[in-house]
Design a protein around this motif. Structure first.
Motif, PDB file in Angstrom:
ATOM      1  N   VAL A  90       0.848  -1.178   0.000  1.00  0.00           N
ATOM      2  CA  VAL A  90       0.000   0.000   0.000  1.00  0.00           C
ATOM      3  C   VAL A  90       0.886   1.230   0.000  1.00  0.00           C
ATOM      4  O   VAL A  90       1.882   1.297   0.695  1.00  0.00           O
ATOM      5  N   GLY A  91       0.525   2.194  -0.794  1.00  0.00           N
ATOM      6  CA  GLY A  91       1.244   3.453  -0.782  1.00  0.00           C
ATOM      7  C   GLY A  91       1.772   3.808  -2.153  1.00  0.00           C
ATOM      8  O   GLY A  91       1.609   3.085  -3.130  1.00  0.00           O
ATOM      9  N   LEU A  92       2.424   4.962  -2.196  1.00  0.00           N
ATOM     10  CA  LEU A  92       2.906   5.504  -3.442  1.00  0.00           C
ATOM     11  C   LEU A  92       4.261   6.138  -3.206  1.00  0.00           C
ATOM     12  O   LEU A  92       4.415   6.942  -2.287  1.00  0.00           O
ATOM     13  N   ASN A  93       5.252   5.746  -3.992  1.00  0.00           N
ATOM     14  CA  ASN A  93       6.548   6.412  -3.990  1.00  0.00           C
ATOM     15  C   ASN A  93       6.559   7.394  -5.138  1.00  0.00           C
ATOM     16  O   ASN A  93       6.359   7.017  -6.278  1.00  0.00           O
ATOM     17  N   TYR A  94       6.792   8.684  -4.814  1.00  0.00           N
ATOM     18  CA  TYR A  94       6.795   9.711  -5.850  1.00  0.00           C
ATOM     19  C   TYR A  94       7.801  10.787  -5.467  1.00  0.00           C
ATOM     20  O   TYR A  94       7.714  11.374  -4.391  1.00  0.00           O
ATOM     21  N   LEU A  95       8.765  11.009  -6.353  1.00  0.00           N
ATOM     22  CA  LEU A  95       9.789  12.041  -6.185  1.00  0.00           C
ATOM     23  C   LEU A  95      10.526  11.901  -4.861  1.00  0.00           C
ATOM     24  O   LEU A  95      10.818  12.885  -4.190  1.00  0.00           O
ATOM     25  N   GLU A 123       0.305   9.825   5.841  1.00  0.00           N
ATOM     26  CA  GLU A 123       1.694   9.841   6.284  1.00  0.00           C
ATOM     27  C   GLU A 123       2.565  10.073   5.056  1.00  0.00           C
ATOM     28  O   GLU A 123       2.436   9.389   4.055  1.00  0.00           O
ATOM     29  N   THR A 124       3.436  11.062   5.134  1.00  0.00           N
ATOM     30  CA  THR A 124       4.370  11.365   4.057  1.00  0.00           C
ATOM     31  C   THR A 124       5.765  11.333   4.645  1.00  0.00           C
ATOM     32  O   THR A 124       6.088  12.134   5.519  1.00  0.00           O
ATOM     33  N   VAL A 125       6.572  10.377   4.196  1.00  0.00           N
ATOM     34  CA  VAL A 125       7.939  10.211   4.697  1.00  0.00           C
ATOM     35  C   VAL A 125       8.874  10.000   3.512  1.00  0.00           C
ATOM     36  O   VAL A 125       8.434   9.615   2.431  1.00  0.00           O
ATOM     37  N   PRO A 126      10.164  10.241   3.696  1.00  0.00           N
ATOM     38  CA  PRO A 126      11.101   9.915   2.614  1.00  0.00           C
ATOM     39  C   PRO A 126      11.042   8.420   2.306  1.00  0.00           C
ATOM     40  O   PRO A 126      10.915   7.595   3.210  1.00  0.00           O
TER      41      PRO A 126
END
Length: 163
Positions: A90-95, A123-126
């Motif tokens: 689950v989730g999205l890796n972007y930039l 939640e937004t993390v590196p």
């Protein structure tokens, strides 16, 4: 997109992909959102069929300029658990960032931009890859500057960390 490139490749990508947003979104302006940074594209919608339709439109647009979607980098995902057995990732890796939504109580005070209470928190993390890449870059600098004065090491690391 390649790492450490100059300003010309993103500029050329923006020129080549000009008009793509209007072509892909078409008549679904309120139900599809498209975000593009040079050649990195994310399409959002609450409906799966609209995302598949937008992906097809994107492929058509790219074929007109002799480009195609990369099968290894193109996927349809989501940011929330719908069925934990069917969708473990689950989730999205972007930039360089990882975006995920977590279910919360409606009483936690999380509201959307219109003031309506939501049942999830974002939640937004590196991303792991970008953190690992940064660690590797720091490790390389420390190895190169092993016998250098402390001021030189600190100034080089500050350039690397600030970006």
């Amino acid at each position: 997109m390649s790492q450490g490139g100059g300003v010309i490749p993103p500029l050329l990508a923006n020129i080549a992909l000009n008009g793509m947003e209007g072509y892909v979104i078409g008549k679904n302006k309120r139900r599809i959102k498209l975000i593009r940074y040079a050649d990195d594209i994310v399409i959002f919608s609450a409906r799966y069929d609209l995302i598949v339709e937008a992906k097809q439109s994107l492929s058509e647009f790219l074929s007109k300029i002799n480009l195609k979607l990369s099968p290894t980098k193109t996927y349809i995902g989501h940011t929330q658990f719908f069925d934990k057995e069917l969708t473990p990732a689950v989730g999205l890796n972007y930039l360089g960032y990882r975006f995920r939504n977590f279910e919360t109580s409606i009483h936690r005070g999380v509201k959307n931009t219109k003031g309506k209470k939501q049942i999830f928190k974002q939640e937004t993390v590196p991303s792991r890859e970008s953190v690992q890449r940064q660690k590797n870059n720091i490790r390389k600098v420390l190895m190169q500057y092993k016998n250098a004065p402390l001021e030189a090491v600190i100034s080089r690391l500050s350039l690397l960390i600030r970006g």
